[in-house]
Design an enzyme around this catalytic site. Structure first.
Site, PDB file in Angstrom:
ATOM      1  N   LYS A  16      11.666   8.034   6.797  1.00 27.00           N
ATOM      2  CA  LYS A  16      11.916   7.725   5.140  1.00 27.00           C
ATOM      3  C   LYS A  16      11.906   8.904   4.099  1.00 27.00           C
ATOM      4  CE  LYS A  16      10.841   2.838   6.880  1.00 27.00           C
ATOM      5  NZ  LYS A  16       9.392   2.581   6.321  1.00 27.00           N
ATOM      6  N   TYR A  56      18.618  -3.340   5.583  1.00 24.49           N
ATOM      7  CA  TYR A  56      17.123  -3.806   5.180  1.00 24.49           C
ATOM      8  C   TYR A  56      18.027  -5.218   4.940  1.00 24.49           C
ATOM      9  CZ  TYR A  56      14.054  -0.649   5.684  1.00 24.49           C
ATOM     10  OH  TYR A  56      13.111   0.566   6.524  1.00 24.49           O
ATOM     11  N   ASN A 119       5.369   3.554   4.468  1.00 21.22           N
ATOM     12  CA  ASN A 119       5.418   4.414   5.933  1.00 21.22           C
ATOM     13  C   ASN A 119       5.629   5.291   6.272  1.00 21.22           C
ATOM     14  OD1 ASN A 119       7.703   2.381   5.839  1.00 21.22           O
ATOM     15  ND2 ASN A 119       6.092   1.059   6.835  1.00 21.22           N
ATOM     16  N   HIS A 122      11.240   4.927  10.228  1.00 19.04           N
ATOM     17  CA  HIS A 122      11.678   3.101  10.803  1.00 19.04           C
ATOM     18  C   HIS A 122      12.066   4.061  12.309  1.00 19.04           C
ATOM     19  CE1 HIS A 122      14.750   0.042  10.778  1.00 19.04           C
ATOM     20  NE2 HIS A 122      15.015   1.111  11.712  1.00 19.04           N
ATOM     21  N   GLU A 133      22.242  -0.664  14.031  1.00 19.08           N
ATOM     22  CA  GLU A 133      21.479   0.278  12.839  1.00 19.08           C
ATOM     23  C   GLU A 133      22.362   1.777  13.004  1.00 19.08           C
ATOM     24  OE1 GLU A 133      17.391  -0.026  13.302  1.00 19.08           O
ATOM     25  OE2 GLU A 133      17.411  -1.701  12.530  1.00 19.08           O
TER      26      GLU A 133
HETATM   27  P1  RTP Z   1      10.902  -0.618   9.599  1.00 22.06           P
HETATM   28  O1  RTP Z   1      11.776  -1.361   9.827  1.00 22.06           O
HETATM   29  O2  RTP Z   1      10.826   0.190   8.167  1.00 22.06           O
HETATM   30  O3  RTP Z   1      10.525   0.379  10.540  1.00 22.06           O
HETATM   31  O4  RTP Z   1       9.473  -1.377   9.785  1.00 22.06           O
HETATM   32  P2  RTP Z   1       9.205  -2.307  10.295  1.00 22.06           P
HETATM   33  O5  RTP Z   1       9.730  -3.389  11.521  1.00 22.06           O
HETATM   34  O6  RTP Z   1       7.424  -1.729  10.568  1.00 22.06           O
HETATM   35  O7  RTP Z   1       8.934  -3.440   8.968  1.00 22.06           O
HETATM   36  P3  RTP Z   1       9.669  -4.516   8.136  1.00 22.06           P
HETATM   37  O8  RTP Z   1       8.352  -6.187   8.119  1.00 22.06           O
HETATM   38  O9  RTP Z   1      11.207  -4.879   8.641  1.00 22.06           O
HETATM   39  O10 RTP Z   1       9.955  -3.643   6.878  1.00 22.06           O
HETATM   40  C1  RTP Z   1      10.029  -3.057   7.086  1.00 22.06           C
HETATM   41  C2  RTP Z   1       9.986  -1.943   5.258  1.00 22.06           C
HETATM   42  O11 RTP Z   1       9.404  -2.450   4.207  1.00 22.06           O
HETATM   43  C3  RTP Z   1       8.834  -2.214   3.486  1.00 22.06           C
HETATM   44  N1  RTP Z   1       7.422  -3.016   3.412  1.00 22.06           N
HETATM   45  N2  RTP Z   1       6.757  -3.164   2.412  1.00 22.06           N
HETATM   46  N3  RTP Z   1       4.564  -5.396   1.282  1.00 22.06           N
HETATM   47  C4  RTP Z   1       5.388  -4.645   0.811  1.00 22.06           C
HETATM   48  O12 RTP Z   1       5.540  -4.389   0.501  1.00 22.06           O
HETATM   49  C5  RTP Z   1       5.878  -3.841   2.380  1.00 22.06           C
HETATM   50  N4  RTP Z   1       6.314  -4.850   3.465  1.00 22.06           N
HETATM   51  C6  RTP Z   1       7.010  -3.857   4.156  1.00 22.06           C
HETATM   52  C7  RTP Z   1       7.519  -1.053   4.670  1.00 22.06           C
HETATM   53  O13 RTP Z   1       8.427   0.648   4.037  1.00 22.06           O
HETATM   54  C8  RTP Z   1       8.695  -1.616   5.734  1.00 22.06           C
HETATM   55  O14 RTP Z   1       8.252  -0.518   7.409  1.00 22.06           O
END
Ligand code: RTP
Length: 155
Positions: A16, A56, A119, A122, A133
């Site tokens: 990212k 997303y 973070n 991805h 994707e």
């Molecule tokens: P990614 O898709 O980026 O690998 O992340 P992930 O599955 O671990 O998490 P996901 O729930 O799919 O969320 C995607 C990305 O959104 C951002 N996020 N911000 N509360 C918040 O501010 C929040 N929650 C999620 C994070 O960058 C997350 O990786």
């Protein structure tokens, strides 16, 4: 030999914008290379709002969605396609929990990040999403199918 009978999957991994800005690209690529997965696609890329929203789209209803789109489009990302047996779940393990403060030491987020909203990386959450994707972020011809010559263990 046994591994060759198992399903080979693909996953989409993305450094990212914060990971690029912080100079963590090499470190992050190394984690997947050293694990033994095969890189099949790699590019530095400034993504559009439209592409970030499509990527997303399942999170569209979340309150953090606008902030997430701003974050992902704030600078270049590094797009990667990785291939291997069990690569999707394994990459999620290497990456660690979404909240870097919950991510175990030894994982990318556990070692390199602090905030959920920054973070650094991805990874696709299923083989189906891996395929979706990769097709979304790469054009035809940007994925390179290759066979490791002397190293069958890095399939
Ligand atoms: P990614 O898709 O980026 O690998 O992340 P992930 O599955 O671990 O998490 P996901 O729930 O799919 O969320 C995607 C990305 O959104 C951002 N996020 N911000 N509360 C918040 O501010 C929040 N929650 C999620 C994070 O960058 C997350 O990786």
């Amino acid at each position: 030999l046994i591994a060759s009978l198992e399903q080979v999957d693909q996953t989409y991994i993305m450094v990212k914008p914060d990971g690029v800005q912080r100079g963590l690209v090499g470190e992050i690529i190394s984690r997947f290379e050293k694990k033994g997965f095969k890189l099949t696609g790699l590019k530095l890329f400034q993504c559009s709002k439209e592409l970030a929203e499509e990527h997303y789209k399942d999170l569209k209803q979340k309150s953090f969605f606008p902030k997430l789109i701003d974050y992902i489009t704030s600078g270049p990302v590094v797009c990667m396609a990785w291939e291997g047996v069990g690569v999707v779940a394994s990459a999620r393990k290497l990456i660690g929990a979404t909240d870097p403060l919950q991510a175990e030491p030894g994982t990318i987020r556990g070692d390199l990040a602090v905030q959920t909203g920054r973070n650094v990386v991805h990874g696709s959450d299923s083989p189906e999403n891996g395929k979706r994707e990769i097709a979304l972020w790469f054009k035809e011809g940007e994925i390179c199918e290759w066979t490791p010559v002397q190293a069958p263990w890095i399939r």
